[in-house]
Design a protein around this motif. Sequence first.
Motif, PDB file in Angstrom:
ATOM      1  N   GLY A  13       0.799  -1.214   0.000  1.00 29.81           N
ATOM      2  CA  GLY A  13       0.000   0.000   0.000  1.00 29.81           C
ATOM      3  C   GLY A  13       0.834   1.268   0.000  1.00 29.81           C
ATOM      4  N   TRP A  14       1.782   1.364   0.930  1.00 25.01           N
ATOM      5  CA  TRP A  14       2.614   2.571   1.018  1.00 25.01           C
ATOM      6  C   TRP A  14       3.566   2.674  -0.163  1.00 25.01           C
ATOM      7  CZ3 TRP A  14       1.690   6.796   3.575  1.00 25.01           C
ATOM      8  CH2 TRP A  14       0.863   6.757   4.699  1.00 25.01           C
ATOM      9  N   ALA A  15       4.049   1.544  -0.666  1.00 30.77           N
ATOM     10  CA  ALA A  15       4.933   1.574  -1.835  1.00 30.77           C
ATOM     11  C   ALA A  15       4.166   2.096  -3.057  1.00 30.77           C
ATOM     12  CB  ALA A  15       5.495   0.184  -2.111  1.00 30.77           C
ATOM     13  N   ARG A  16       2.946   1.629  -3.237  1.00 32.01           N
ATOM     14  CA  ARG A  16       2.116   2.099  -4.353  1.00 32.01           C
ATOM     15  C   ARG A  16       1.782   3.576  -4.171  1.00 32.01           C
ATOM     16  NH1 ARG A  16       0.882   3.039  -9.212  1.00 32.01           N
ATOM     17  NH2 ARG A  16      -1.263   2.709  -9.856  1.00 32.01           N
ATOM     18  N   TYR A  17       1.481   3.990  -2.952  1.00 36.27           N
ATOM     19  CA  TYR A  17       1.188   5.398  -2.685  1.00 36.27           C
ATOM     20  C   TYR A  17       2.373   6.266  -3.090  1.00 36.27           C
ATOM     21  CZ  TYR A  17      -0.138   9.714  -0.359  1.00 36.27           C
ATOM     22  OH  TYR A  17      -0.444  11.035  -0.095  1.00 36.27           O
ATOM     23  N   ALA A  18       3.591   5.829  -2.782  1.00 34.01           N
ATOM     24  CA  ALA A  18       4.788   6.597  -3.133  1.00 34.01           C
ATOM     25  C   ALA A  18       4.878   6.812  -4.642  1.00 34.01           C
ATOM     26  CB  ALA A  18       6.033   5.893  -2.616  1.00 34.01           C
ATOM     27  N   GLU A  19       4.429   5.836  -5.420  1.00 36.75           N
ATOM     28  CA  GLU A  19       4.461   5.947  -6.883  1.00 36.75           C
ATOM     29  C   GLU A  19       3.489   7.001  -7.409  1.00 36.75           C
ATOM     30  OE1 GLU A  19       5.341   1.181  -7.611  1.00 36.75           O
ATOM     31  OE2 GLU A  19       3.508   2.079  -8.385  1.00 36.75           O
ATOM     32  N   ILE A  20       2.347   7.151  -6.760  1.00 37.90           N
ATOM     33  CA  ILE A  20       1.280   8.038  -7.255  1.00 37.90           C
ATOM     34  C   ILE A  20       1.087   9.266  -6.372  1.00 37.90           C
ATOM     35  CG2 ILE A  20       0.046   6.219  -8.487  1.00 37.90           C
ATOM     36  CD1 ILE A  20      -1.749   5.859  -6.049  1.00 37.90           C
ATOM     37  N   GLN A  21       1.934   9.435  -5.392  1.00 34.32           N
ATOM     38  CA  GLN A  21       1.792  10.489  -4.391  1.00 34.32           C
ATOM     39  C   GLN A  21       1.720  11.892  -4.990  1.00 34.32           C
ATOM     40  OE1 GLN A  21       4.870  10.348  -1.442  1.00 34.32           O
ATOM     41  NE2 GLN A  21       3.899  11.874  -0.151  1.00 34.32           N
ATOM     42  N   GLY A  22       2.614  12.215  -5.902  1.00 35.69           N
ATOM     43  CA  GLY A  22       2.643  13.556  -6.482  1.00 35.69           C
ATOM     44  C   GLY A  22       1.334  13.931  -7.152  1.00 35.69           C
ATOM     45  N   GLU A  23       0.832  13.027  -7.973  1.00 38.83           N
ATOM     46  CA  GLU A  23      -0.436  13.268  -8.675  1.00 38.83           C
ATOM     47  C   GLU A  23      -1.596  13.383  -7.693  1.00 38.83           C
ATOM     48  OE1 GLU A  23      -3.512  10.817 -11.526  1.00 38.83           O
ATOM     49  OE2 GLU A  23      -1.409  10.243 -11.531  1.00 38.83           O
ATOM     50  N   LEU A  24      -1.659  12.457  -6.727  1.00 39.83           N
ATOM     51  CA  LEU A  24      -2.765  12.471  -5.766  1.00 39.83           C
ATOM     52  C   LEU A  24      -2.746  13.731  -4.914  1.00 39.83           C
ATOM     53  CD1 LEU A  24      -2.902   8.770  -4.539  1.00 39.83           C
ATOM     54  CD2 LEU A  24      -4.476   9.923  -6.089  1.00 39.83           C
ATOM     55  N   GLU A  25      -1.571  14.123  -4.426  1.00 35.03           N
ATOM     56  CA  GLU A  25      -1.506  15.295  -3.554  1.00 35.03           C
ATOM     57  C   GLU A  25      -1.821  16.577  -4.310  1.00 35.03           C
ATOM     58  OE1 GLU A  25       2.058  15.209  -1.172  1.00 35.03           O
ATOM     59  OE2 GLU A  25       1.398  13.388  -0.149  1.00 35.03           O
ATOM     60  N   ALA A  26      -1.490  16.642  -5.597  1.00 35.61           N
ATOM     61  CA  ALA A  26      -1.801  17.828  -6.400  1.00 35.61           C
ATOM     62  C   ALA A  26      -3.302  17.949  -6.668  1.00 35.61           C
ATOM     63  CB  ALA A  26      -1.040  17.772  -7.723  1.00 35.61           C
ATOM     64  N   LEU A  27      -3.967  16.817  -6.850  1.00 37.99           N
ATOM     65  CA  LEU A  27      -5.378  16.838  -7.249  1.00 37.99           C
ATOM     66  C   LEU A  27      -6.366  16.555  -6.123  1.00 37.99           C
ATOM     67  CD1 LEU A  27      -5.039  14.831 -10.594  1.00 37.99           C
ATOM     68  CD2 LEU A  27      -5.264  17.316 -10.316  1.00 37.99           C
ATOM     69  N   HIS A  28      -5.935  15.824  -5.077  1.00 38.06           N
ATOM     70  CA  HIS A  28      -6.891  15.324  -4.087  1.00 38.06           C
ATOM     71  C   HIS A  28      -6.431  15.500  -2.637  1.00 38.06           C
ATOM     72  CE1 HIS A  28      -9.036  13.391  -7.399  1.00 38.06           C
ATOM     73  NE2 HIS A  28      -7.884  12.873  -7.794  1.00 38.06           N
ATOM     74  N   HIS A  29      -5.613  16.495  -2.354  1.00 40.21           N
ATOM     75  CA  HIS A  29      -5.087  16.676  -0.991  1.00 40.21           C
ATOM     76  C   HIS A  29      -6.232  16.712   0.024  1.00 40.21           C
ATOM     77  CE1 HIS A  29      -3.098  18.524   2.470  1.00 40.21           C
ATOM     78  NE2 HIS A  29      -1.998  17.992   1.970  1.00 40.21           N
ATOM     79  N   GLY A  30      -6.093  15.932   1.085  1.00 41.98           N
ATOM     80  CA  GLY A  30      -7.104  15.892   2.142  1.00 41.98           C
ATOM     81  C   GLY A  30      -8.155  14.813   1.945  1.00 41.98           C
ATOM     82  N   ASN A  31      -8.269  14.281   0.727  1.00 47.28           N
ATOM     83  CA  ASN A  31      -9.203  13.187   0.476  1.00 47.28           C
ATOM     84  C   ASN A  31      -8.548  11.870   0.902  1.00 47.28           C
ATOM     85  OD1 ASN A  31     -11.108  14.933  -0.572  1.00 47.28           O
ATOM     86  ND2 ASN A  31     -10.552  14.559  -2.690  1.00 47.28           N
ATOM     87  N   TYR A  32      -9.201  10.766   0.601  1.00 46.52           N
ATOM     88  CA  TYR A  32      -8.719   9.451   1.015  1.00 46.52           C
ATOM     89  C   TYR A  32      -8.492   8.580  -0.208  1.00 46.52           C
ATOM     90  CZ  TYR A  32     -10.260  11.011   5.549  1.00 46.52           C
ATOM     91  OH  TYR A  32     -10.407  11.741   6.703  1.00 46.52           O
TER      92      TYR A  32
END
Length: 69
Positions: free
Chosen positions: A2-21
């Motif tokens: 889970g955390w390894a996959r999050y690290a791969e997509i973190q930049g995109e997710l934080e730019a578009l969905h910060h604060g969401n789940y």
Amino acid sequence: MGWARYAEIQGELEALHHGNYVMIEVESGDYFVGKTPQDALCQADATHPDKVFCLIRIGYKAVRKLKMV
């Protein structure tokens, strides 16, 4: 996974969905974003019933802050 996959997509997710789940299915790496944990889980469970998921709050180190009383 889970955390390894999050690290791969973190930049995109934080730019578009910060604060969401984000709910990440640990075997496939598929992920689902929701405004609440329940929103993300409903999407994930519809696609991958009976699988194991990792829940992360986007842009935070923890999903919830707990306080002992």
